[in-house]
Write a protein that holds these residues in place. Structure first.
Motif, PDB file in Angstrom:
ATOM      1  N   ARG A  90       0.830  -1.208   0.000  1.00  0.00           N
ATOM      2  CA  ARG A  90       0.000   0.000   0.000  1.00  0.00           C
ATOM      3  C   ARG A  90       0.864   1.257   0.000  1.00  0.00           C
ATOM      4  O   ARG A  90       0.539   2.255  -0.654  1.00  0.00           O
ATOM      5  CB  ARG A  90      -0.946  -0.005   1.199  1.00  0.00           C
ATOM      6  N   SER A  91       1.982   1.216   0.704  1.00  0.00           N
ATOM      7  CA  SER A  91       2.898   2.363   0.724  1.00  0.00           C
ATOM      8  C   SER A  91       3.499   2.598  -0.656  1.00  0.00           C
ATOM      9  O   SER A  91       3.649   3.750  -1.094  1.00  0.00           O
ATOM     10  CB  SER A  91       4.023   2.130   1.748  1.00  0.00           C
ATOM     11  N   MET A  92       3.838   1.514  -1.348  1.00  0.00           N
ATOM     12  CA  MET A  92       4.377   1.660  -2.699  1.00  0.00           C
ATOM     13  C   MET A  92       3.350   2.283  -3.634  1.00  0.00           C
ATOM     14  O   MET A  92       3.676   3.118  -4.471  1.00  0.00           O
ATOM     15  CB  MET A  92       4.845   0.308  -3.241  1.00  0.00           C
ATOM     16  N   LEU A  93       2.084   1.889  -3.476  1.00  0.00           N
ATOM     17  CA  LEU A  93       1.032   2.420  -4.348  1.00  0.00           C
ATOM     18  C   LEU A  93       0.706   3.879  -4.026  1.00  0.00           C
ATOM     19  O   LEU A  93       0.124   4.578  -4.857  1.00  0.00           O
ATOM     20  CB  LEU A  93      -0.232   1.567  -4.224  1.00  0.00           C
ATOM     21  N   SER A  94       1.071   4.323  -2.836  1.00  0.00           N
ATOM     22  CA  SER A  94       0.918   5.742  -2.534  1.00  0.00           C
ATOM     23  C   SER A  94       2.083   6.554  -3.082  1.00  0.00           C
ATOM     24  O   SER A  94       1.954   7.754  -3.323  1.00  0.00           O
ATOM     25  CB  SER A  94       0.796   5.954  -1.022  1.00  0.00           C
ATOM     26  N   ALA A  95       3.215   5.881  -3.299  1.00  0.00           N
ATOM     27  CA  ALA A  95       4.412   6.572  -3.801  1.00  0.00           C
ATOM     28  C   ALA A  95       4.551   6.489  -5.315  1.00  0.00           C
ATOM     29  O   ALA A  95       5.243   7.309  -5.922  1.00  0.00           O
ATOM     30  CB  ALA A  95       5.662   5.983  -3.140  1.00  0.00           C
ATOM     31  N   ALA A  96       3.912   5.499  -5.934  1.00  0.00           N
ATOM     32  CA  ALA A  96       4.040   5.292  -7.379  1.00  0.00           C
ATOM     33  C   ALA A  96       2.682   4.991  -7.981  1.00  0.00           C
ATOM     34  O   ALA A  96       1.815   4.385  -7.347  1.00  0.00           O
ATOM     35  CB  ALA A  96       5.013   4.153  -7.676  1.00  0.00           C
ATOM     36  N   ARG A  97       2.495   5.405  -9.188  1.00  0.00           N
ATOM     37  CA  ARG A  97       1.253   5.188  -9.934  1.00  0.00           C
ATOM     38  C   ARG A  97       1.453   3.998 -10.882  1.00  0.00           C
ATOM     39  O   ARG A  97       2.490   3.894 -11.546  1.00  0.00           O
ATOM     40  CB  ARG A  97       0.935   6.456 -10.724  1.00  0.00           C
ATOM     41  N   ILE A  98       0.468   3.106 -10.964  1.00  0.00           N
ATOM     42  CA  ILE A  98       0.512   1.998 -11.933  1.00  0.00           C
ATOM     43  C   ILE A  98      -0.601   2.195 -12.951  1.00  0.00           C
ATOM     44  O   ILE A  98      -1.784   2.255 -12.603  1.00  0.00           O
ATOM     45  CB  ILE A  98       0.344   0.624 -11.269  1.00  0.00           C
ATOM     46  N   VAL A  99      -0.215   2.296 -14.217  1.00  0.00           N
ATOM     47  CA  VAL A  99      -1.157   2.432 -15.327  1.00  0.00           C
ATOM     48  C   VAL A  99      -0.918   1.276 -16.288  1.00  0.00           C
ATOM     49  O   VAL A  99       0.231   0.871 -16.516  1.00  0.00           O
ATOM     50  CB  VAL A  99      -0.973   3.788 -16.049  1.00  0.00           C
ATOM     51  N   LEU A 298       6.853 -12.185 -12.413  1.00  0.00           N
ATOM     52  CA  LEU A 298       6.449 -11.397 -11.248  1.00  0.00           C
ATOM     53  C   LEU A 298       7.621 -10.636 -10.649  1.00  0.00           C
ATOM     54  O   LEU A 298       7.482  -9.480 -10.230  1.00  0.00           O
ATOM     55  CB  LEU A 298       5.830 -12.304 -10.182  1.00  0.00           C
ATOM     56  N   THR A 299       8.780 -11.283 -10.608  1.00  0.00           N
ATOM     57  CA  THR A 299       9.955 -10.660  -9.988  1.00  0.00           C
ATOM     58  C   THR A 299      10.350  -9.381 -10.707  1.00  0.00           C
ATOM     59  O   THR A 299      10.595  -8.348 -10.058  1.00  0.00           O
ATOM     60  CB  THR A 299      11.140 -11.648  -9.996  1.00  0.00           C
ATOM     61  N   LEU A 300      10.406  -9.414 -12.029  1.00  0.00           N
ATOM     62  CA  LEU A 300      10.800  -8.226 -12.786  1.00  0.00           C
ATOM     63  C   LEU A 300       9.783  -7.101 -12.592  1.00  0.00           C
ATOM     64  O   LEU A 300      10.158  -5.938 -12.374  1.00  0.00           O
ATOM     65  CB  LEU A 300      10.913  -8.571 -14.273  1.00  0.00           C
ATOM     66  N   LEU A 301       8.498  -7.424 -12.664  1.00  0.00           N
ATOM     67  CA  LEU A 301       7.470  -6.406 -12.532  1.00  0.00           C
ATOM     68  C   LEU A 301       7.475  -5.800 -11.134  1.00  0.00           C
ATOM     69  O   LEU A 301       7.343  -4.579 -10.971  1.00  0.00           O
ATOM     70  CB  LEU A 301       6.104  -7.005 -12.876  1.00  0.00           C
ATOM     71  N   ASP A 302       7.648  -6.632 -10.118  1.00  0.00           N
ATOM     72  CA  ASP A 302       7.747  -6.123  -8.743  1.00  0.00           C
ATOM     73  C   ASP A 302       8.984  -5.245  -8.563  1.00  0.00           C
ATOM     74  O   ASP A 302       8.942  -4.225  -7.874  1.00  0.00           O
ATOM     75  CB  ASP A 302       7.806  -7.288  -7.754  1.00  0.00           C
ATOM     76  N   PHE A 303      10.071  -5.643  -9.183  1.00  0.00           N
ATOM     77  CA  PHE A 303      11.304  -4.846  -9.133  1.00  0.00           C
ATOM     78  C   PHE A 303      11.065  -3.455  -9.715  1.00  0.00           C
ATOM     79  O   PHE A 303      11.457  -2.442  -9.112  1.00  0.00           O
ATOM     80  CB  PHE A 303      12.411  -5.571  -9.897  1.00  0.00           C
ATOM     81  N   LEU A 304      10.412  -3.370 -10.857  1.00  0.00           N
ATOM     82  CA  LEU A 304      10.166  -2.077 -11.487  1.00  0.00           C
ATOM     83  C   LEU A 304       9.214  -1.217 -10.653  1.00  0.00           C
ATOM     84  O   LEU A 304       9.384   0.003 -10.573  1.00  0.00           O
ATOM     85  CB  LEU A 304       9.607  -2.277 -12.899  1.00  0.00           C
ATOM     86  N   LEU A 305       8.227  -1.847 -10.008  1.00  0.00           N
ATOM     87  CA  LEU A 305       7.348  -1.089  -9.118  1.00  0.00           C
ATOM     88  C   LEU A 305       8.134  -0.532  -7.936  1.00  0.00           C
ATOM     89  O   LEU A 305       7.943   0.621  -7.537  1.00  0.00           O
ATOM     90  CB  LEU A 305       6.201  -1.976  -8.629  1.00  0.00           C
ATOM     91  N   ASN A 306       9.016  -1.332  -7.375  1.00  0.00           N
ATOM     92  CA  ASN A 306       9.858  -0.859  -6.269  1.00  0.00           C
ATOM     93  C   ASN A 306      10.739   0.311  -6.699  1.00  0.00           C
ATOM     94  O   ASN A 306      10.927   1.269  -5.946  1.00  0.00           O
ATOM     95  CB  ASN A 306      10.730  -2.006  -5.742  1.00  0.00           C
ATOM     96  N   VAL A 307      11.298   0.219  -7.906  1.00  0.00           N
ATOM     97  CA  VAL A 307      12.123   1.313  -8.420  1.00  0.00           C
ATOM     98  C   VAL A 307      11.289   2.591  -8.526  1.00  0.00           C
ATOM     99  O   VAL A 307      11.716   3.668  -8.105  1.00  0.00           O
ATOM    100  CB  VAL A 307      12.734   0.948  -9.795  1.00  0.00           C
ATOM    101  N   CYS A 308      10.077   2.478  -9.067  1.00  0.00           N
ATOM    102  CA  CYS A 308       9.224   3.651  -9.221  1.00  0.00           C
ATOM    103  C   CYS A 308       8.822   4.233  -7.871  1.00  0.00           C
ATOM    104  O   CYS A 308       8.754   5.450  -7.694  1.00  0.00           O
ATOM    105  CB  CYS A 308       7.981   3.304 -10.031  1.00  0.00           C
TER     106      CYS A 308
END
Length: 317
Positions: A90-99, A298-308
């Protein structure tokens, strides 16, 4: 269930968690097809709107490569469900937008065709030219009946929709990482940086090196070959090259497009007869293999979300 039905089902199942709209409608002989836009509703955010990084996920650019749509939807489901009980997500989704644009080429997906309804390859359609495009594969203007047709000079409705979304996101983001999901080239999973038009290094190359170093350090056993697309081949009309140039001309924020090229030839090893089917080279077909491919990325996509979610600190370091 068809791939486009999967998107409708996903939208209905998670309508409380999504911002949904149709970008445009593709009208053709097979019917009218909407280009869907999905955005995960943010958790409560202390960041100003334009201080957030955005992760843009795109699939279905080539209609035959529908596994990208399934991987994208599987990942969004993973994020939504995990956020219900995981405060870190939830903290990541407050810091980064996913479209997400899960079906940029809906008419091609419906017809199981690489090109759109006009026979145009959307990855050869932008108004940019390569230094040394591979003959034919790099884009051709002979006929829409042949693969890799660039079009007649007009930018297709699907390309215009992507351009509009990217420019809008760049206007309200402090940075944008885009991942375009593809299959059908090679036996190894590759992460491609852009600049298919040139053998030169792409803009923000030092940021791509930072991303690669972090991926290697965080997941030393990952399966990806990280490389420039032009090391494999150059193409005319690459939409991501065009968007990079436009962003440079506008002096926009950090913009880093990437392509995930899933090594789909590997999927034929145990079922070589599938090479004779229309989608065998592009889609794993067997349900258990589809599930395996979804888990694999999943690992790559999660990694990119963490970076964002940590974009400013990540690239500052």
């Amino acid at each position: 269930m068809s791939v486009l039905s999967e998107i409708t089902s996903f939208k209905d199942r998670y309508q409380k968690d999504l911002i949904f709209r149709n970008l445009d409608t593709v009208m053709c002989n097979e019917g009218n097809f909407e280009i869907p836009y999905l955005e995960l509703k943010p958790a409560h955010s202390k960041s100003k709107e334009n201080e957030r990084f955005t992760l843009l996920l795109v699939a279905g650019v080539h209609g035959l490569e529908s596994i990208g749509v399934t991987v994208l939807l599987h990942y969004l489901e993973h994020v939504i469900e995990t956020a219900r009980w995981n405060s870190a997500v939830r903290s990541m989704l407050s810091a980064a937008r996913i479209v997400a644009l899960p079906a940029l080429n809906p008419s091609g997906i419906q017809a199981r065709r690489r090109a759109n309804a006009n026979g145009v390859d959307l990855m050869r359609n932008a108004p940019v030219r390569a230094e040394s495009p591979v003959p034919f594969l790099g884009g051709q203007t002979l006929s829409p009946m042949l693969p890799y047709f660039r079009g007649t000079g007009e930018v297709e409705v699907e390309s215009r929709a992507l351009i509009s979304v990217v420019q809008n996101l760049l206007d309200k983001s402090s940075g944008l990482i885009a991942l375009d999901l593809h299959s059908g080239f090679g036996a190894r999973d590759r992460v491609w940086t852009p600049w298919a038009m040139s053998s030169a290094l792409p803009p923000h190359w030092e940021h791509y090196l930072t991303l690669e170093k972090a991926l290697n350090g965080s997941f030393p056993d990952h399966v990806y070959k990280f490389e420039r697309q032009s090391q494999s081949y150059q193409t005319d009309g690459d939409i991501w090259d065009y968007l990079l140039i436009e962003n440079q001309n506008r002096n926009g924020p950090l913009f880093m497009p990437l392509a995930l090229e899933m090594g789909s030839w590997n999927w034929l090893k145990k079922s070589p007869w599938r090479a004779f089917s229309k989608i065998g080279w592009f889609h794993p077909v067997a349900p258990h293999r589809v599930q395996r491919v979804c888990r694999r990325h999943l690992t790559l996509l999660d990694f990119l979300l963490n970076v964002c979610a940590n974009g400013r600190d990540f690239f500052k370091s």
